[in-house]
Design a protein around this motif. Structure first.
Motif, PDB file in Angstrom:
ATOM      1  N   ALA A 162       0.814  -1.218   0.000  1.00 51.04           N
ATOM      2  CA  ALA A 162       0.000   0.000   0.000  1.00 51.04           C
ATOM      3  C   ALA A 162       0.845   1.263   0.000  1.00 51.04           C
ATOM      4  CB  ALA A 162      -0.938  -0.004   1.215  1.00 51.04           C
ATOM      5  N   TYR A 163       1.946   1.269   0.768  1.00 47.16           N
ATOM      6  CA  TYR A 163       2.646   2.526   1.010  1.00 47.16           C
ATOM      7  C   TYR A 163       4.009   2.662   0.347  1.00 47.16           C
ATOM      8  CZ  TYR A 163      -1.045   3.903   4.097  1.00 47.16           C
ATOM      9  OH  TYR A 163      -2.272   4.260   4.580  1.00 47.16           O
ATOM     10  N   MET A 164       4.564   1.573  -0.184  1.00 48.36           N
ATOM     11  CA  MET A 164       5.750   1.751  -1.018  1.00 48.36           C
ATOM     12  C   MET A 164       5.431   2.596  -2.252  1.00 48.36           C
ATOM     13  SD  MET A 164       8.926   1.414  -1.688  1.00 48.36           S
ATOM     14  CE  MET A 164       9.803   0.067  -0.903  1.00 48.36           C
ATOM     15  N   PRO A 165       4.288   2.357  -2.980  1.00 45.05           N
ATOM     16  CA  PRO A 165       3.963   3.256  -4.090  1.00 45.05           C
ATOM     17  C   PRO A 165       3.751   4.704  -3.648  1.00 45.05           C
ATOM     18  CG  PRO A 165       2.692   1.229  -4.252  1.00 45.05           C
ATOM     19  CD  PRO A 165       3.364   1.207  -2.911  1.00 45.05           C
ATOM     20  N   VAL A 166       3.147   4.911  -2.478  1.00 48.25           N
ATOM     21  CA  VAL A 166       2.924   6.274  -1.995  1.00 48.25           C
ATOM     22  C   VAL A 166       4.259   6.959  -1.725  1.00 48.25           C
ATOM     23  CG1 VAL A 166       1.920   7.672  -0.149  1.00 48.25           C
ATOM     24  CG2 VAL A 166       0.682   5.683  -1.012  1.00 48.25           C
ATOM     25  N   TYR A 167       5.176   6.258  -1.044  1.00 44.95           N
ATOM     26  CA  TYR A 167       6.479   6.846  -0.732  1.00 44.95           C
ATOM     27  C   TYR A 167       7.270   7.125  -2.010  1.00 44.95           C
ATOM     28  CZ  TYR A 167      11.206   7.331   1.121  1.00 44.95           C
ATOM     29  OH  TYR A 167      12.457   7.798   1.424  1.00 44.95           O
TER      30      TYR A 167
ATOM     31  N   VAL B 101       8.613  10.910  -3.715  1.00 43.87           N
ATOM     32  CA  VAL B 101       9.993  11.315  -4.013  1.00 43.87           C
ATOM     33  C   VAL B 101      10.228  11.434  -5.515  1.00 43.87           C
ATOM     34  CG1 VAL B 101      10.897  10.385  -1.856  1.00 43.87           C
ATOM     35  CG2 VAL B 101      10.848   8.923  -3.897  1.00 43.87           C
ATOM     36  N   GLY B 102       9.138  11.455  -6.292  1.00 42.17           N
ATOM     37  CA  GLY B 102       9.239  11.774  -7.714  1.00 42.17           C
ATOM     38  C   GLY B 102       9.530  10.616  -8.642  1.00 42.17           C
TER      39      GLY B 102
ATOM     40  N   ALA C 247       5.421   5.999 -12.417  1.00 44.27           N
ATOM     41  CA  ALA C 247       4.579   4.826 -12.159  1.00 44.27           C
ATOM     42  C   ALA C 247       5.223   3.539 -12.647  1.00 44.27           C
ATOM     43  CB  ALA C 247       3.210   5.021 -12.821  1.00 44.27           C
ATOM     44  N   SER C 248       5.888   3.593 -13.817  1.00 51.16           N
ATOM     45  CA  SER C 248       6.527   2.388 -14.345  1.00 51.16           C
ATOM     46  C   SER C 248       7.639   1.900 -13.427  1.00 51.16           C
ATOM     47  CB  SER C 248       7.087   2.643 -15.746  1.00 51.16           C
ATOM     48  OG  SER C 248       6.050   2.893 -16.660  1.00 51.16           O
ATOM     49  N   VAL C 249       8.444   2.837 -12.911  1.00 52.12           N
ATOM     50  CA  VAL C 249       9.530   2.462 -12.007  1.00 52.12           C
ATOM     51  C   VAL C 249       8.969   1.968 -10.675  1.00 52.12           C
ATOM     52  CG1 VAL C 249      11.591   3.283 -10.793  1.00 52.12           C
ATOM     53  CG2 VAL C 249      11.141   4.036 -13.133  1.00 52.12           C
ATOM     54  N   ILE C 250       7.880   2.583 -10.212  1.00 53.18           N
ATOM     55  CA  ILE C 250       7.225   2.099  -8.995  1.00 53.18           C
ATOM     56  C   ILE C 250       6.782   0.653  -9.184  1.00 53.18           C
ATOM     57  CG2 ILE C 250       5.192   2.347  -7.517  1.00 53.18           C
ATOM     58  CD1 ILE C 250       5.382   5.373  -7.977  1.00 53.18           C
ATOM     59  N   GLY C 251       6.248   0.349 -10.358  1.00 56.63           N
ATOM     60  CA  GLY C 251       5.857  -1.025 -10.640  1.00 56.63           C
ATOM     61  C   GLY C 251       7.032  -1.980 -10.566  1.00 56.63           C
ATOM     62  N   ILE C 252       8.199  -1.550 -11.055  1.00 53.05           N
ATOM     63  CA  ILE C 252       9.405  -2.388 -10.986  1.00 53.05           C
ATOM     64  C   ILE C 252       9.823  -2.600  -9.533  1.00 53.05           C
ATOM     65  CG2 ILE C 252      11.861  -2.497 -11.565  1.00 53.05           C
ATOM     66  CD1 ILE C 252      11.177  -0.981 -14.143  1.00 53.05           C
ATOM     67  N   ILE C 253       9.769  -1.524  -8.729  1.00 54.73           N
ATOM     68  CA  ILE C 253      10.160  -1.627  -7.312  1.00 54.73           C
ATOM     69  C   ILE C 253       9.260  -2.621  -6.590  1.00 54.73           C
ATOM     70  CG2 ILE C 253      10.239  -0.372  -5.123  1.00 54.73           C
ATOM     71  CD1 ILE C 253      11.108   2.103  -6.741  1.00 54.73           C
TER      72      ILE C 253
ATOM     73  N   PRO D 216      15.718   4.831  -6.625  1.00 51.87           N
ATOM     74  CA  PRO D 216      14.934   3.651  -6.999  1.00 51.87           C
ATOM     75  C   PRO D 216      15.667   2.329  -6.801  1.00 51.87           C
ATOM     76  CG  PRO D 216      14.678   5.373  -8.647  1.00 51.87           C
ATOM     77  CD  PRO D 216      15.739   5.852  -7.704  1.00 51.87           C
ATOM     78  N   ALA D 217      16.986   2.308  -7.064  1.00 51.98           N
ATOM     79  CA  ALA D 217      17.736   1.058  -6.924  1.00 51.98           C
ATOM     80  C   ALA D 217      17.751   0.584  -5.477  1.00 51.98           C
ATOM     81  CB  ALA D 217      19.167   1.241  -7.434  1.00 51.98           C
ATOM     82  N   MET D 218      17.924   1.511  -4.528  1.00 49.22           N
ATOM     83  CA  MET D 218      17.943   1.120  -3.119  1.00 49.22           C
ATOM     84  C   MET D 218      16.556   0.685  -2.649  1.00 49.22           C
ATOM     85  SD  MET D 218      20.929   1.070  -1.974  1.00 49.22           S
ATOM     86  CE  MET D 218      20.334   0.679  -0.319  1.00 49.22           C
ATOM     87  N   LEU D 219      15.527   1.389  -3.110  1.00 46.87           N
ATOM     88  CA  LEU D 219      14.172   0.993  -2.738  1.00 46.87           C
ATOM     89  C   LEU D 219      13.833  -0.387  -3.319  1.00 46.87           C
ATOM     90  CD1 LEU D 219      12.237   4.365  -3.143  1.00 46.87           C
ATOM     91  CD2 LEU D 219      13.075   3.302  -1.037  1.00 46.87           C
TER      92      LEU D 219
END
Length: 390
Positions: free
Chosen positions: A228-233, A237-238, A241-247, A295-298
């Motif tokens: 729920a909150y990894m996408p929000v965080y 931090v900018g 959406a595509s990178v959030i999906g990868i994370i 993004p790499a660390m997340l």
């Protein structure tokens, strides 16, 4: 491998892909519509509402009548939920879509886990539950990638249309193979001891079921918070959406890897220590998230989190089935899922309120401390009788 087990794995893969894509897509659509962290938490809670309400009744129905029509109902609920925002593009419609899509969770999870146990023997049960969880991980790996990509390259209405059609996909497989899902020799009448007034809560008298369900609720809460909150965080931090999906997908990729090794892990560490290690990995990842924005660390932290959560979930399902009284395995699995989702309904609202008032960092810290507590409780101690062992 039993052909019915293969069929179960195919259905599980399709529904896991659809549900995982739906969750991240609805969360990102809500953010684009101006939703606050609290509203996103409410959306996550709505995914759990129907599961918390219906898992035990669905488990009883599965024990008594079989799985087919319950699985069909899950498909219809998930598909209809995703199509709703096409006609009513607003935050309330997205929230209702989350509740309707959540209907598929108990219909699929209770029945497919129960079928996996019913069509397994003592020799192949661990392998079958491991394969089941691998298929779940595959869907959870591809789902966020698909959801994030669709949100980045399509309108909200198009995203909902594509994912709604995907949610209807298992209907084709269910129409093709019917017999093993109907009531048959494997579905024994539920031994509820009505004359003695025993109900679902009487299952908690069994120490193995009780300890497994309590531990599972902690693990489920941690996983729900990450989703729920990894996408929000990341959005804050900018990150796109595509990178959030990868994370988010890194979490599922780690779960896929560790589940492939699960039989060896159980043989080496036993079930209780696997649970304790799961909490350790999850707590470490959650506590470190606020320290990083790259993004790499997340993605690395999501991977670490997935190693823990991925190992624990199939162990929980296998133990619940083993501890369940004859003829009540569906009900016991439903009780486990109900407890998990009750936790998931409360925790997003509590942590979402904290995030809205104090920011995301305190929310991650408190959630991490909760997992630390769970790890302390679960870790086996010298001389202590195991609550979940062979």
């Amino acid at each position: 491998m039993n052909p019915t087990i293969i069929f179960i794995l195919v259905i599980n893969s399709l529904q896991s892909l659809a549900l995982s894509a739906n969750k991240i897509a609805l969360a990102l659509i809500a953010l684009h519509l101006g939703a606050s962290p609290f509203v996103v938490g409410m959306l996550a809670a709505l995914f759990s509402l129907t599961a918390a309400t219906l898992s035990v009744p669905i488990g009883r129905l599965a024990d008594k009548f079989g799985a087919r029509w319950l699985l069909v109902g899950g498909c219809i609920g998930a598909g209809a939920g995703m199509l709703l925002p096409i006609f009513f593009p607003s935050l309330p419609a997205v929230l209702i879509a989350g509740a309707l899509a959540g209907l598929s969770q108990p219909c699929f999870n209770v029945n497919l886990q129960n079928l996996t146990g019913l069509f397994s023997t003592s020799r192949d049960r661990a392998r079958n539950f491991s394969n089941y969880s691998l298929c779940t991980s595959g869907g959870q790996l591809l789902g966020p990638l698909l959801g994030g990509f669709l949100v980045d390259h399509n309108s909200a209405e198009q995203v909902c249309l594509y994912l709604g059609l995907l949610a209807f996909g298992p209907l084709l497989a269910l129409a093709w193979r019917r017999g093993p899902l109907e009531r048959g020799a494997l579905y024994k009448p539920a031994a509820r001891a009505v004359a003695h007034g025993e109900g679902t809560l009487a299952l908690f008298r069994d120490r193995g079921i009780r300890k497994t369900i309590i531990t599972a609720s902690f693990l489920s809460s941690g996983l729900n918070m990450m989703q729920a909150y990894m996408p929000v965080y990341a959005h804050s931090v900018g990150i796109s959406a595509s990178v959030i999906g990868i994370i988010v997908a890194m979490n599922a990729s780690a779960a896929f890897l560790v589940r492939a090794l699960l039989p060896r892990l159980i043989a080496e560490f036993k079930e209780q220590k696997v649970m304790g290690l799961a909490f350790c990995f999850g707590a470490t990842a959650i506590l470190l998230i606020p320290l990083f924005q790259h993004p790499a660390m997340l993605g690395a932290l999501a991977f670490c989190f997935g190693l823990g959560m991925g190992a624990s979930q199939p162990v929980v399902s296998m133990l619940i089935f083993q501890f369940a009284p004859p003829g009540r395995s569906g009900e016991a699995i439903g009780l486990k899922i109900t407890t998990n989702h009750l936790t998931n309904m409360v925790s997003p609202l509590v942590f979402g309120g904290i995030a809205t008032v104090a920011g995301l960092t305190p929310m991650f810290l408190l959630n991490g401390l909760m997992l630390v507590t769970g790890g302390f409780i679960s870790w086996p101690r010298k001389g202590q009788k195991p609550w979940a062992g062979t």
